[in-house]
Design an enzyme around this catalytic site. Structure first.
Site, mmCIF file in Angstrom:
data_model
loop_
_atom_site.group_PDB
_atom_site.id
_atom_site.type_symbol
_atom_site.label_atom_id
_atom_site.label_comp_id
_atom_site.label_asym_id
_atom_site.label_seq_id
_atom_site.Cartn_x
_atom_site.Cartn_y
_atom_site.Cartn_z
ATOM 1 N N HIS A 64 0.873 -1.267 0.054
ATOM 2 C CA HIS A 64 0.024 -0.107 -0.059
ATOM 3 C C HIS A 64 0.821 1.314 0.000
ATOM 4 O O HIS A 64 0.432 2.452 -0.039
ATOM 5 C CB HIS A 64 -1.012 0.010 1.338
ATOM 6 C CG HIS A 64 -0.450 0.247 2.731
ATOM 7 N ND1 HIS A 64 -0.208 -0.777 3.437
ATOM 8 C CD2 HIS A 64 0.119 1.426 2.911
ATOM 9 C CE1 HIS A 64 0.246 -0.161 4.591
ATOM 10 N NE2 HIS A 64 0.332 1.349 4.300
ATOM 11 N N ASP A 80 -0.261 -7.573 1.689
ATOM 12 C CA ASP A 80 0.066 -6.162 1.508
ATOM 13 C C ASP A 80 1.655 -6.207 1.818
ATOM 14 O O ASP A 80 2.290 -5.492 2.658
ATOM 15 C CB ASP A 80 -0.531 -5.336 2.821
ATOM 16 C CG ASP A 80 -0.068 -3.880 2.777
ATOM 17 O OD1 ASP A 80 0.507 -3.427 1.731
ATOM 18 O OD2 ASP A 80 -0.257 -3.153 3.812
ATOM 19 N N SER A 100 4.670 2.358 8.019
ATOM 20 C CA SER A 100 4.091 1.244 7.211
ATOM 21 C C SER A 100 5.437 0.791 6.459
ATOM 22 O O SER A 100 6.344 1.337 5.957
ATOM 23 C CB SER A 100 3.200 1.604 6.223
ATOM 24 O OG SER A 100 1.736 1.721 6.743
ATOM 25 N N GLY A 101 5.353 -0.699 6.214
ATOM 26 C CA GLY A 101 6.373 -1.337 5.544
ATOM 27 C C GLY A 101 7.660 -1.822 6.097
ATOM 28 O O GLY A 101 8.556 -2.569 5.480
#
Length: 325
Positions: A77, A126, A231-232
């Site tokens: 994402h 994701d 994120s990530g």
């Protein structure tokens, strides 16, 4: 007997190549800077050498982890457009984002491979892989994390660590010089996590389900969590002095809220996809760990989104939040 020059040169090259391959296989998950400060929030120089900052037009928006000398693992994402690679660059070896210092280096992005099964925020798969334009040189401050084989199961209650440069709360931005943050979080089993997410559910919103390829970590009472801009990034666990990446920071409902622990994508769930894109990547098998390792298989002892603000859709984005006084 004296070897002909051509034969001697070939033997030398084979010896050097073999040595380099051995080093490459043994380098993952072993930080060379071992002065860890348990319970602190600021990461130390070289403490998490696989942590990277993925930047768009010069601004940090997602984390990631170095898994080989030219591949970074992150969240799908984070990339709405995987074709405009010129917009992106990756910062490696940095402790802080403002004036990263002499140990840090930037790398251009060659391509981005998002998992084709990913269907949007809070969905399965994701994960994305970012290929760097050129291989990076490993140093004390730039090293890959180890990838777990599907034989490895990270048990409920196991303490792992999340790292990132995200927001310290839903409202705030990490203050300059934006030092990398670390947070110890216990793994929560999926049934309990689903139960927590069913509590105090807002009317009119679809109940969020923890899928098979997801992993929860955090605290039922909230207070500490990943948040916007993390994120990530990686969730890593120490096993037999080796750091394995258990998860990729994916989503959550707000940050550090009660009954809303952080949700990560299980790295082992996407072993086949990762292996297909990076065939030479070495994965750590459960059988390679000692019998006292905190991992379980068959009952036997063996070895969060882009930086943003606000709630609504952005509430599903994941910073290491600790809003408690």
């Amino acid at each position: 007997m004296r070897q002909p020059p051509a034969v001697a040169l070939l033997l030398l090259l084979l010896l050097r190549f073999g040595t380099q391959m051995t080093k490459a296989l043994n380098v993952c998950g072993r930080p060379r800077m071992l002065n860890r400060m348990v319970g602190g929030q600021d990461a130390l120089e070289g403490e998490w050498p696989w942590q990277v900052s993925i930047q768009r037009n010069g601004s940090h928006f997602c984390g990631g982890s170095l898994i080989t000398d030219r591949w970074v693992l992150t969240a799908a994402h984070c990339f709405s457009n995987t074709s405009k690679t010129s917009f992106y660059r990756v910062l490696l070896g940095a402790r802080q984002l403002v004036k990263p210092g002499p140990h840090a280096t930037y790398s251009r992005v060659k391509r981005v491979e998002s998992n084709p099964l990913y269907q949007g925020m809070a969905s399965s798969a994701d994960v994305a892989l970012v290929e760097l334009e050129a291989p990076v040189t490993f140093t004390n401050y730039i090293l890959p994390v180890c990838m777990p084989d599907p034989s490895i199961i990270f048990e409920s209650g196991m303490e792992c660590w999340a790292t990132g440069w995200g927001s310290p709360s839903e409202q705030d931005r990490l203050p300059n010089p934006r030092i990398l943050q670390k947070l110890a979080v216990p793994i929560i089993d999926t049934p309990k996590c689903n139960l927590l997410y069913s509590k105090d559910a807002e009317s009119g919103f679809q109940l969020k389900t923890i899928k098979d390829d997801m992993l929860c970590a955090g605290f039922a009472e909230g207070k500490k969590d990943a948040c916007k801009g993390d994120s990530g990034g990686p969730l890593v666990c120490l096993v037999d002095q080796l750091w394995l990446q258990a998860g990729v920071i994916s989503w959550g409902e707000g940050c550090a809220r009660r009954n809303r622990p952080g949700v990560y994508i299980r790295v082992t769930s996407h072993y086949n996809w990762i292996h297909r894109i990076i065939p030479d990547l070495q994965f750590q098998k459960a059988s390679s760990f000692s019998s006292t390792s905190p991992l379980t298989r068959d009952g036997l002892s063996v070895p969060r989104g882009p930086a943003g603000s606000g709630l609504g859709p952005a509430a599903l984005e994941k910073g290491l939040a600790d809003p408690s006084p």
